[in-house]
Design an enzyme around this catalytic site. Structure first.
Site, PDB file in Angstrom:
ATOM      1  N   LYS A 117       0.824  -1.214   0.000  1.00 41.67           N
ATOM      2  CA  LYS A 117       0.000   0.000   0.000  1.00 41.67           C
ATOM      3  C   LYS A 117       0.854   1.258   0.000  1.00 41.67           C
ATOM      4  CE  LYS A 117      -4.496  -1.645   1.162  1.00 41.67           C
ATOM      5  NZ  LYS A 117      -5.762  -1.579   1.862  1.00 41.67           N
ATOM      6  N   LYS A 199      -4.013 -10.225  -6.860  1.00 44.41           N
ATOM      7  CA  LYS A 199      -5.287 -10.370  -6.147  1.00 44.41           C
ATOM      8  C   LYS A 199      -6.365  -9.454  -6.750  1.00 44.41           C
ATOM      9  CE  LYS A 199      -6.220  -8.086  -2.139  1.00 44.41           C
ATOM     10  NZ  LYS A 199      -7.082  -7.804  -1.014  1.00 44.41           N
ATOM     11  N   LYS A 202     -10.614  -4.128  -4.997  1.00 45.29           N
ATOM     12  CA  LYS A 202     -11.597  -3.098  -5.348  1.00 45.29           C
ATOM     13  C   LYS A 202     -10.950  -1.756  -5.636  1.00 45.29           C
ATOM     14  CE  LYS A 202     -13.516  -3.010  -0.586  1.00 45.29           C
ATOM     15  NZ  LYS A 202     -12.527  -3.220   0.328  1.00 45.29           N
TER      16      LYS A 202
HETATM   17  P1  ATP Z   1      -8.815  -4.008  -1.536  1.00 43.62           P
HETATM   18  O1  ATP Z   1      -7.335  -4.194  -1.519  1.00 43.62           O
HETATM   19  O2  ATP Z   1      -9.534  -4.765  -2.629  1.00 43.62           O
HETATM   20  O3  ATP Z   1      -9.316  -2.583  -1.364  1.00 43.62           O
HETATM   21  P2  ATP Z   1      -8.903  -5.018   1.081  1.00 43.62           P
HETATM   22  O4  ATP Z   1      -7.953  -6.144   1.173  1.00 43.62           O
HETATM   23  O5  ATP Z   1      -8.619  -3.720   1.668  1.00 43.62           O
HETATM   24  O6  ATP Z   1      -9.397  -4.826  -0.388  1.00 43.62           O
HETATM   25  P3  ATP Z   1     -11.152  -5.487   2.782  1.00 43.62           P
HETATM   26  O7  ATP Z   1     -12.425  -4.906   2.321  1.00 43.62           O
HETATM   27  O8  ATP Z   1     -10.583  -4.921   3.966  1.00 43.62           O
HETATM   28  O9  ATP Z   1     -10.276  -5.574   1.495  1.00 43.62           O
HETATM   29  O10 ATP Z   1     -11.224  -7.068   2.934  1.00 43.62           O
HETATM   30  C1  ATP Z   1     -12.232  -7.725   3.559  1.00 43.62           C
HETATM   31  C2  ATP Z   1     -12.007  -9.209   3.453  1.00 43.62           C
HETATM   32  O11 ATP Z   1     -11.984  -9.628   2.085  1.00 43.62           O
HETATM   33  C3  ATP Z   1     -10.680  -9.671   4.056  1.00 43.62           C
HETATM   34  O12 ATP Z   1     -10.944 -10.811   4.841  1.00 43.62           O
HETATM   35  C4  ATP Z   1      -9.829 -10.041   2.855  1.00 43.62           C
HETATM   36  O13 ATP Z   1      -8.941 -11.089   3.158  1.00 43.62           O
HETATM   37  C5  ATP Z   1     -10.876 -10.514   1.865  1.00 43.62           C
HETATM   38  N1  ATP Z   1     -10.423 -10.358   0.472  1.00 43.62           N
HETATM   39  C6  ATP Z   1     -10.084  -9.196  -0.147  1.00 43.62           C
HETATM   40  N2  ATP Z   1      -9.733  -9.416  -1.432  1.00 43.62           N
HETATM   41  C7  ATP Z   1      -9.850 -10.772  -1.639  1.00 43.62           C
HETATM   42  C8  ATP Z   1      -9.640 -11.645  -2.772  1.00 43.62           C
HETATM   43  N3  ATP Z   1      -9.239 -11.176  -3.944  1.00 43.62           N
HETATM   44  N4  ATP Z   1      -9.874 -12.971  -2.610  1.00 43.62           N
HETATM   45  C9  ATP Z   1     -10.291 -13.471  -1.430  1.00 43.62           C
HETATM   46  N5  ATP Z   1     -10.505 -12.714  -0.329  1.00 43.62           N
HETATM   47  C10 ATP Z   1     -10.308 -11.377  -0.415  1.00 43.62           C
END
Ligand code: ATP
Ligand code: LTN
Length: 338
Positions: A117, A199, A202
């Site tokens: 990040k 991965k 969003k």
């Molecule tokens: P992003 O990086 O997409 O903004 P994040 O990791 O900040 O997402 P959160 O909304 O905090 O996402 O994640 C909530 C849950 O979703 C966590 O348990 C995380 O492990 C799971 N998660 C996020 N992306 C994935 C993915 N691509 N596949 C499986 N699980 C996921």
């Protein structure tokens, strides 16, 4: 909830940083309602975590309601589980300070999400982004949670929480339950549809790389049809050499319950177009009921406000007892009339 003391505690959180992706759903939220029978579950919209990246205040407020509605639409029942917004319970920040004083700089420096990040937002490598895993540890330890259902990207953070708990217990005496990650056997890491070695996220700039739970049928199908695969045309599960096809197969497996062997047989000799269409249809069908529930719940602000209020009260009552214990253990003076 207080009555069923024998059940272990499950805690998980999701950031209100945007509409949920199919990755968030498969890796985390979809599993949350399933755990409600065996465990006492606590689920939180972790808005304080979201501030580690710059947020527009009105958007953050809107997304907090949306995230809560999505958790409820996925099947979490606020009568069975505690559901609340993190900033409504000050115990998380209070505990976070104590835990920060029991966490090493070196440990935080090893967190891969921090490295990723900070590379993504070089203009805003703030203190919160660095210490965020401590707040996450506080989220978990404030409830003495045992099981933490998350996608595999969060494993390192849960392990850090466990290490902090272990160290605190060794220094101050038995206080915290040691948490462990609950990572789903299939779908723990859904990959980007455009760069299947990354991965699904969003926050990706390329909107074709993710499926959002708010995407309509046509958008979902179009994104699957554009998904990056490879050129050999064989439907075979091989994450190393065929990450795109394997990702599609993984998603299909989650929603159909079929094994990889069965999927390979089903699409033997027919090419990727047919596979993409079938995956798209399975996702559209699985998401339809969640999407209609979401729309219904989101339009009922009074209901969402009451869920937030009840959840905040329960969460604070529950975690305050644990914080009081921690305050005693570290040597803070208790007010005599408390
Ligand atoms: P992003 O990086 O997409 O903004 P994040 O990791 O900040 O997402 P959160 O909304 O905090 O996402 O994640 C909530 C849950 O979703 C966590 O348990 C995380 O492990 C799971 N998660 C996020 N992306 C994935 C993915 N691509 N596949 C499986 N699980 C996921
Ligand atoms: N760090 C997680 C979200 C999160 C969480 C938690 C997950 C915050 N606190 C406590 C489980 C338990 C993320 O960024 N995906």
């Amino acid at each position: 909830m207080e009555k069923e003391n024998a059940k272990k505690i499950v805690f998980s959180g999701i950031q209100p940083t945007g509409s949920f992706t199919l990755g968030n759903y498969i890796g985390a939220v979809r599993n949350w309602p399933l755990l409600q029978y065996e465990y006492n579950c606590i689920y939180s919209v972790v808005d304080q975590h979201a501030l580690t990246v710059r947020q527009e205040p009105a958007t953050l407020r809107k997304r907090t309601y949306e995230a809560l509605a999505m958790i409820l639409a996925s099947g979490v029942d606020p009568e069975k589980s505690m559901v609340f917004v993190q900033s409504h319970n000050p115990v998380h920040s209070q505990l976070s300070w104590i835990l920060a004083c029991n966490t090493q700089f070196g440990e935080l420096s090893r967190m891969t999400q921090f490295k990723d990040k900070s590379a993504k937002h070089p203009d805003n490598v703030n203190g919160g982004l660095f210490t965020y895993p401590i707040l996450m540890a506080a989220d978990i330890l404030a409830y003495n949670a045992h099981g933490i259902p998350v996608g595999s990207d969060q494993k390192q953070h849960v392990e850090l929480a466990r290490n902090i708990a272990q160290r605190f217990n060794a220094n101050y005496g038995e206080t915290f339950v040691l948490p462990e990650p609950f990572i789903p056997a299939v779908g723990a890491k859904i990959m980007s549809l455009q760069e299947p070695t990354k991965k699904m996220s969003k926050s990706d700039e390329n909107i074709n790389s993710f499926i959002l739970l708010s995407d309509d049928k046509d958008t979902i199908m179009r994104k699957f049809k554009r998904a990056v695969t490879d050129s050999d045309g064989v439907v075979k599960y091989d994450t190393e050499n065929k990450p795109g096809v394997s990702n599609l197969m993984g998603i299909y497996k989650v929603f159909t319950g079929k094994s990889f062997e069965e999927i390979e047989k089903e699409f033997d000799g027919v090419g990727y177009g047919v596979l993409k269409e079938a995956v798209g249809t399975s996702v559209i069908e699985a998401l339809a009921p969640v999407q209609s529930e979401y729309t219904r719940i989101l339009s009922d602000r009074t209901y969402l406000d009451s869920v937030m209020k009840n959840g905040a009260e329960k969460a604070q009552r529950y975690s305050q007892r644990i914080l009081d214990k921690v305050y005693r253990k570290v040597g803070f003076v208790q007010l005599k009339n408390k």
